[in-house]
Scaffold this motif. Sequence first.
Motif, mmCIF file in Angstrom:
data_model
loop_
_atom_site.group_PDB
_atom_site.id
_atom_site.type_symbol
_atom_site.label_atom_id
_atom_site.label_comp_id
_atom_site.label_asym_id
_atom_site.label_seq_id
_atom_site.Cartn_x
_atom_site.Cartn_y
_atom_site.Cartn_z
ATOM 1 N N PHE A 34 0.836 -1.208 0.000
ATOM 2 C CA PHE A 34 0.000 0.000 0.000
ATOM 3 C C PHE A 34 0.869 1.256 0.000
ATOM 4 C CE2 PHE A 34 -1.643 3.402 2.715
ATOM 5 C CZ PHE A 34 -2.688 3.846 1.900
ATOM 6 N N GLU A 35 1.883 1.271 0.868
ATOM 7 C CA GLU A 35 2.732 2.452 0.957
ATOM 8 C C GLU A 35 3.504 2.686 -0.333
ATOM 9 O OE1 GLU A 35 3.572 2.361 5.809
ATOM 10 O OE2 GLU A 35 5.074 1.564 4.408
ATOM 11 N N ARG A 36 3.881 1.633 -1.021
ATOM 12 C CA ARG A 36 4.640 1.780 -2.267
ATOM 13 C C ARG A 36 3.765 2.231 -3.433
ATOM 14 N NH1 ARG A 36 8.938 -0.845 -4.995
ATOM 15 N NH2 ARG A 36 10.068 -0.711 -3.019
ATOM 16 N N TYR A 37 2.584 1.623 -3.587
ATOM 17 C CA TYR A 37 1.822 1.802 -4.825
ATOM 18 C C TYR A 37 0.563 2.652 -4.711
ATOM 19 C CZ TYR A 37 4.802 -1.830 -6.808
ATOM 20 O OH TYR A 37 5.885 -2.550 -7.261
ATOM 21 N N VAL A 38 0.047 2.850 -3.505
ATOM 22 C CA VAL A 38 -1.275 3.470 -3.407
ATOM 23 C C VAL A 38 -1.266 4.817 -2.699
ATOM 24 C CG1 VAL A 38 -3.647 3.182 -2.574
ATOM 25 C CG2 VAL A 38 -2.358 1.193 -3.397
ATOM 26 N N GLU A 39 -0.571 4.910 -1.600
ATOM 27 C CA GLU A 39 -0.728 6.041 -0.682
ATOM 28 C C GLU A 39 -0.667 7.398 -1.380
ATOM 29 O OE1 GLU A 39 0.990 7.497 3.674
ATOM 30 O OE2 GLU A 39 1.867 5.772 2.653
ATOM 31 N N GLU A 40 0.345 7.618 -2.192
ATOM 32 C CA GLU A 40 0.530 8.925 -2.809
ATOM 33 C C GLU A 40 -0.497 9.228 -3.895
ATOM 34 O OE1 GLU A 40 4.527 9.205 -4.188
ATOM 35 O OE2 GLU A 40 5.393 9.364 -2.173
ATOM 36 N N THR A 41 -1.281 8.235 -4.297
ATOM 37 C CA THR A 41 -2.283 8.449 -5.358
ATOM 38 C C THR A 41 -3.634 8.867 -4.815
ATOM 39 O OG1 THR A 41 -3.133 6.164 -5.412
ATOM 40 C CG2 THR A 41 -1.127 6.625 -6.672
ATOM 41 N N LEU A 42 -3.801 8.865 -3.496
ATOM 42 C CA LEU A 42 -5.107 9.196 -2.894
ATOM 43 C C LEU A 42 -5.177 10.708 -2.678
ATOM 44 C CD1 LEU A 42 -5.344 6.263 -0.311
ATOM 45 C CD2 LEU A 42 -6.264 6.365 -2.645
ATOM 46 N N ILE A 43 -5.598 11.419 -3.733
ATOM 47 C CA ILE A 43 -5.583 12.879 -3.709
ATOM 48 C C ILE A 43 -6.877 13.450 -3.124
ATOM 49 C CG2 ILE A 43 -5.299 14.958 -5.087
ATOM 50 C CD1 ILE A 43 -2.832 13.060 -4.903
ATOM 51 N N GLN A 44 -8.011 13.096 -3.699
ATOM 52 C CA GLN A 44 -9.284 13.565 -3.166
ATOM 53 C C GLN A 44 -9.613 12.812 -1.882
ATOM 54 O OE1 GLN A 44 -10.606 16.288 -4.423
ATOM 55 N NE2 GLN A 44 -8.945 16.231 -5.946
ATOM 56 N N PRO A 45 -10.438 13.378 -0.991
ATOM 57 C CA PRO A 45 -10.721 12.728 0.295
ATOM 58 C C PRO A 45 -11.160 11.279 0.110
ATOM 59 C CG PRO A 45 -11.680 14.923 0.245
ATOM 60 C CD PRO A 45 -11.174 14.649 -1.148
ATOM 61 N N THR A 46 -10.428 10.372 0.736
ATOM 62 C CA THR A 46 -10.676 8.937 0.578
ATOM 63 C C THR A 46 -10.578 8.237 1.923
ATOM 64 O OG1 THR A 46 -9.712 8.963 -1.665
ATOM 65 C CG2 THR A 46 -9.916 6.817 -0.568
ATOM 66 N N PHE A 47 -11.626 7.480 2.254
ATOM 67 C CA PHE A 47 -11.584 6.622 3.442
ATOM 68 C C PHE A 47 -11.061 5.258 3.010
ATOM 69 C CE2 PHE A 47 -15.178 9.492 4.717
ATOM 70 C CZ PHE A 47 -14.556 10.070 5.806
ATOM 71 N N LEU A 48 -9.853 4.921 3.447
ATOM 72 C CA LEU A 48 -9.246 3.637 3.123
ATOM 73 C C LEU A 48 -9.417 2.718 4.330
ATOM 74 C CD1 LEU A 48 -6.837 2.495 0.882
ATOM 75 C CD2 LEU A 48 -5.851 2.234 3.165
ATOM 76 N N TYR A 49 -10.114 1.600 4.157
ATOM 77 C CA TYR A 49 -10.438 0.736 5.292
ATOM 78 C C TYR A 49 -9.921 -0.677 5.062
ATOM 79 C CZ TYR A 49 -14.271 -0.893 2.279
ATOM 80 O OH TYR A 49 -14.998 -1.411 1.224
ATOM 81 N N GLY A 50 -10.082 -1.534 6.087
ATOM 82 C CA GLY A 50 -9.699 -2.933 5.958
ATOM 83 C C GLY A 50 -8.212 -3.177 6.102
ATOM 84 N N HIS A 51 -7.620 -2.692 7.184
ATOM 85 C CA HIS A 51 -6.189 -2.879 7.414
ATOM 86 C C HIS A 51 -5.912 -4.274 7.973
ATOM 87 C CE1 HIS A 51 -6.680 1.425 7.134
ATOM 88 N NE2 HIS A 51 -5.372 1.635 7.211
ATOM 89 N N PRO A 52 -4.724 -4.814 7.730
ATOM 90 C CA PRO A 52 -4.349 -6.114 8.310
ATOM 91 C C PRO A 52 -4.297 -6.043 9.838
ATOM 92 C CG PRO A 52 -2.886 -5.520 6.499
ATOM 93 C CD PRO A 52 -3.685 -4.304 6.798
ATOM 94 N N VAL A 53 -4.634 -7.120 10.478
ATOM 95 C CA VAL A 53 -4.678 -7.144 11.936
ATOM 96 C C VAL A 53 -3.295 -6.932 12.545
ATOM 97 C CG1 VAL A 53 -4.385 -9.651 12.112
ATOM 98 C CG2 VAL A 53 -5.613 -8.419 13.916
ATOM 99 N N GLU A 54 -2.224 -7.320 11.834
ATOM 100 C CA GLU A 54 -0.873 -7.226 12.389
ATOM 101 C C GLU A 54 -0.438 -5.778 12.638
ATOM 102 O OE1 GLU A 54 -0.817 -10.980 9.764
ATOM 103 O OE2 GLU A 54 -1.758 -8.987 9.772
ATOM 104 N N ILE A 55 -0.977 -4.829 11.876
ATOM 105 C CA ILE A 55 -0.564 -3.436 12.042
ATOM 106 C C ILE A 55 -1.600 -2.630 12.816
ATOM 107 C CG2 ILE A 55 0.831 -3.484 9.933
ATOM 108 C CD1 ILE A 55 -1.422 -1.824 8.588
#
Length: 499
Positions: free
Chosen positions: A366-387
């Motif tokens: 996620f940090e490599r490929y997605v994070e910087e592309t979320l420009i407009q307000p976005t709720f990103l959900y469903g994180h792994p339990v380990e983090i």
Amino acid sequence: MERKLTDQELVRREKMENIRKLGIDPFGTRYDRTDFALDIKKKYEDIPHDAFETMEDVACVAGRIMFIRKMGKASFFTIKDKTGKIQVYISINDIGEELYSLFKTADIGDIVGVKGKIMKTQTGEITIKCLEYRHLVKALRPLPEKFHGLTDVEERYRRRYVDLIMNEESMRVAMMRPKIIRCIQNFLDSQGFVEVETPILTTLLTGASARPFETHHNTQDLDMYLRIALELNLKRLLVGGMESVYEIGRTFRNEGMDPQHNPEFTMMEVYQAYSNLEGMMDLTENMYKKIANDVCGKTKFNYLGHEVDLSGTWKRISMVDAIKDKTGIDFSKEMTVDEALELANKHDIEVEAHEHTVGHIINLFFERYVEETLIQPTFLYGHPVEISPLTKRNPEDPRFVDRFELFISGHECANAYTELNDPIDQLSRFEEQLKEKELGNEEANDIDYDFVESLEYGMPPAGGIGYGIDRLIMLFTESESIRDVLLFPTMKPINKNEN
């Protein structure tokens, strides 16, 4: 080493002594002003020039001299108060020779009081015709001719007091910040929340993954930390029955500094009994829109190089779906750690020893490929339990938790959960974090046994969310750096011999 005074500073000190010889305190006494620059301008801006000839309106203002055009028996100068600047016309015929001579000794930077008649010049500028002049404070240092951080941006942050005098944008941000915070408080209070305060000093690292600042309590001979989060004490209050609580408070993390991070920062955490993830999404979206409309009067903002639109319905997407959209990899499918490590290796993603879990690897993708592309307000959900050691598992897929992060312009602005209230599961998560610490993760949580005990009394189902208030204010003030929204950001000390 004693600093050598400049020629200008020597002249100002001489003027200070001359003022004192006149029986006037060079550093001021009480002055009862009744008006502010901006209010005067707004009140009279639409009145035509000719109408002022028959008006007798009087204003009493005080502020710092920012400009002087001294002439023979009449002069113009500009003073600045907390609302802005206003021009003053001063004449020997109106105030007398003695006060006019005192005015002629004034320097830019001095603070004065003026009482006079409102007028408008031929060019249409609202002006106060001075009838009473009062010296208040002698400035012993001259203001810089240019102070916009063009050659040394850190100078603005080190001497914020000069920055506020010289830079109208810095003053705008400084005055806007408390308005935004007050709007947040009013919004949450109207929703039935109660604002509380919890301890800054703690003996355990809990509530977040971060390196702490360490301190020592001398009387009790006790090593302590400055808090890295507000979470666990607020959740204890849910157990106690307060149900809907929030705290806006200083938080401390012993980490690096960049345009998004300062070692001490303002965080707000909000917890609501009987709510969940969706409830926190709705609360957040409504709060941001409330600030945009009531404080800023607009919904579009230029934030970190992007135009962000807060209107409309905000996007909601799961972490694994967002990764799949960018890479084609479907992490929603069951896979072993070895399979996940192989995918990471193929994509040149480095995995630390304590990250050898599928959940950590998903987050790295996620940090490599997605994070910087979320420009407009976005709720990103469903994180792994380990983090997410403090979050309730998703009942449909226990590999993931009911958590979301709000991303705007490629940066995280809020972090929310359907709160974990199962004490047995919570203790197990704490124990997993302890294993990570043993593997070298310096940011892993300690075990808070008292918090686990509190959960055993029963915490209601709840939603919770944490906001970085400084980042929120960066958005609404359209600031590029966290240092622009902190009045006194953390700075590296300068050499004591430097002026």
